[in-house]
Write a protein that holds these residues in place. Structure first.
Motif, PDB file in Angstrom:
ATOM      1  N   LEU A   1       1.031   8.965   1.560  1.00 31.79           N
ATOM      2  CA  LEU A   1       2.455   8.187   1.784  1.00 31.79           C
ATOM      3  C   LEU A   1       3.303   9.798   1.255  1.00 31.79           C
ATOM      4  O   LEU A   1       3.624   9.709   0.699  1.00 31.79           O
ATOM      5  N   SER A   2       4.485   9.599   2.485  1.00 32.51           N
ATOM      6  CA  SER A   2       5.843  10.427   2.648  1.00 32.51           C
ATOM      7  C   SER A   2       6.391   9.594   2.600  1.00 32.51           C
ATOM      8  O   SER A   2       6.723   8.875   3.082  1.00 32.51           O
ATOM      9  N   ASN A   3       7.191  10.794   2.295  1.00 32.05           N
ATOM     10  CA  ASN A   3       9.534   9.999   3.289  1.00 32.05           C
ATOM     11  C   ASN A   3       9.433  10.031   3.943  1.00 32.05           C
ATOM     12  O   ASN A   3      10.901   9.898   4.441  1.00 32.05           O
TER      13      ASN A   3
ATOM     14  N   PHE B   1       6.136  -6.798   1.325  1.00 29.07           N
ATOM     15  CA  PHE B   1       5.013  -5.947   2.159  1.00 29.07           C
ATOM     16  C   PHE B   1       5.822  -5.667   3.594  1.00 29.07           C
ATOM     17  O   PHE B   1       5.687  -5.707   4.284  1.00 29.07           O
ATOM     18  N   TRP B   2       5.385  -4.219   3.330  1.00 27.06           N
ATOM     19  CA  TRP B   2       5.938  -3.672   4.744  1.00 27.06           C
ATOM     20  C   TRP B   2       4.786  -2.515   4.962  1.00 27.06           C
ATOM     21  O   TRP B   2       4.149  -2.241   4.462  1.00 27.06           O
ATOM     22  N   LEU B   3       4.356  -2.810   6.623  1.00 24.69           N
ATOM     23  CA  LEU B   3       4.096  -1.778   7.398  1.00 24.69           C
ATOM     24  C   LEU B   3       4.402  -0.655   7.657  1.00 24.69           C
ATOM     25  O   LEU B   3       5.440  -0.907   8.044  1.00 24.69           O
ATOM     26  N   VAL B   4       3.865   0.584   7.156  1.00 28.42           N
ATOM     27  CA  VAL B   4       4.882   1.917   8.179  1.00 28.42           C
ATOM     28  C   VAL B   4       3.429   2.541   8.108  1.00 28.42           C
ATOM     29  O   VAL B   4       2.582   2.091   8.337  1.00 28.42           O
ATOM     30  N   SER B   5       4.407   3.875   8.858  1.00 27.54           N
ATOM     31  CA  SER B   5       3.903   4.278   9.815  1.00 27.54           C
ATOM     32  C   SER B   5       3.919   5.314   9.319  1.00 27.54           C
ATOM     33  O   SER B   5       4.795   6.015   8.480  1.00 27.54           O
ATOM     34  N   LEU B   6       3.280   7.199   9.560  1.00 28.33           N
ATOM     35  CA  LEU B   6       3.144   8.439   8.204  1.00 28.33           C
ATOM     36  C   LEU B   6       2.986   9.694   9.479  1.00 28.33           C
ATOM     37  O   LEU B   6       2.293   8.942   9.906  1.00 28.33           O
TER      38      LEU B   6
ATOM     39  N   ALA C   1      -1.813   4.960   1.960  1.00 34.93           N
ATOM     40  CA  ALA C   1      -1.856   5.481   2.705  1.00 34.93           C
ATOM     41  C   ALA C   1      -3.346   5.258   3.452  1.00 34.93           C
ATOM     42  O   ALA C   1      -4.383   4.871   2.655  1.00 34.93           O
ATOM     43  N   VAL C   2      -3.561   4.816   5.101  1.00 35.98           N
ATOM     44  CA  VAL C   2      -5.018   3.913   5.319  1.00 35.98           C
ATOM     45  C   VAL C   2      -5.900   5.734   5.618  1.00 35.98           C
ATOM     46  O   VAL C   2      -6.488   5.311   5.447  1.00 35.98           O
ATOM     47  N   GLY C   3      -5.144   6.650   5.320  1.00 34.20           N
ATOM     48  CA  GLY C   3      -6.239   7.229   5.895  1.00 34.20           C
ATOM     49  C   GLY C   3      -7.360   7.731   6.847  1.00 34.20           C
ATOM     50  O   GLY C   3      -6.774   7.748   7.818  1.00 34.20           O
TER      51      GLY C   3
ATOM     52  N   HIS D   1      11.333   5.776   1.839  1.00 37.02           N
ATOM     53  CA  HIS D   1      10.806   6.299   0.836  1.00 37.02           C
ATOM     54  C   HIS D   1       9.998   6.168   0.348  1.00 37.02           C
ATOM     55  O   HIS D   1       9.458   5.257  -0.942  1.00 37.02           O
ATOM     56  N   CYS D   2       8.757   6.663   1.038  1.00 37.34           N
ATOM     57  CA  CYS D   2       6.907   5.239   1.287  1.00 37.34           C
ATOM     58  C   CYS D   2       7.508   6.426  -0.492  1.00 37.34           C
ATOM     59  O   CYS D   2       6.362   6.173  -0.890  1.00 37.34           O
TER      60      CYS D   2
END
Length: 202
Positions: free
Chosen positions: A76-78, A65-70, A117-119, A99-100
């Motif tokens: 969800l984008s690369n 499980f990965w937390l990612v910023s966008l 994505a958190v939205g 690669h999200c």
């Protein structure tokens, strides 16, 4: 038959009373909405963690499980990067950085299972994930085929605190706690919660 409507004075008084009621209620409504966002984000994180654990057991292989910023929190984008302060997440076998937005796959790295994505809620919610020492930033947690934390893969997230962003608002903060056995629990980090209360954080 004589018909009677509202006089101008009665209308002005009614509007003034309604305005006072709205003025008194609006701060509470705002706090309630913010606390609902906190709850929704915490529930999303908990669901993502449980999904990663379940998928690891189902596949009998390590899944993370990965937390990612966008750049755009609604998609969800690369352009994604790892972040311990974001509520967007990806479940995959390998790191999803860059690669999200890839399609789910069991063969093509990073072997994404799913993500979220958190939205818009992300702008009103504060997230902080840390490792077992309580201070070092944590961005991922890996579950092995038994559903336990795989500490050999990376130093895992131990807890994720979720609250609002306002400095003066009294939010109902929530915490997602992850045990070494892989249990994922949503709890209340408020120290005033009585011992024995099932909402109390361990």
């Amino acid at each position: 038959m004589r018909q009677r409507g509202f006089t101008l004075v009665e209308l002005v008084v009614a509007i003034a009373v309604l305005g006072l009621i709205m003025f008194a209620v609006l701060p509470s409504v705002g706090t309630w909405l913010d606390n609902t966002r906190v709850r929704n984000v915490a529930a999303s994180l908990q669901n993502g963690l449980q999904l990663a654990r379940g998928e690891a057991v189902r596949r009998n292989q390590s899944v993370s499980f990965w937390l990612v910023s966008l750049n755009d929190p609604s998609t969800l984008s690369n352009d994604c990067a790892l972040s311990n302060t974001s509520a967007s997440w990806v479940v995959s076998v390998n790191s999803p950085v860059g690669h999200c937005a890839d399609q789910p796959s069991t063969v093509s790295s990073p072997m994404i299972v799913t993500g979220r994505a958190v939205g818009d809620a992300g702008g009103r919610v504060s997230v902080k994930a840390v490792q077992t020492d309580g201070t070092t930033a944590g961005t991922a947690v890996t579950f092995n085929g038994f559903g336990r934390i795989d500490a050999t893969t990376n130093t895992p997230i131990a807890k994720i605190d979720v609250t609002g962003t306002g400095a003066t608002t009294n939010y109902r903060a929530l915490r997602i706690a992850i045990t070494a056995a892989g249990q994922v629990q949503m709890c209340d980090p408020d120290p005033s919660v009585a011992a024995g209360d099932p909402r109390k954080c361990p």
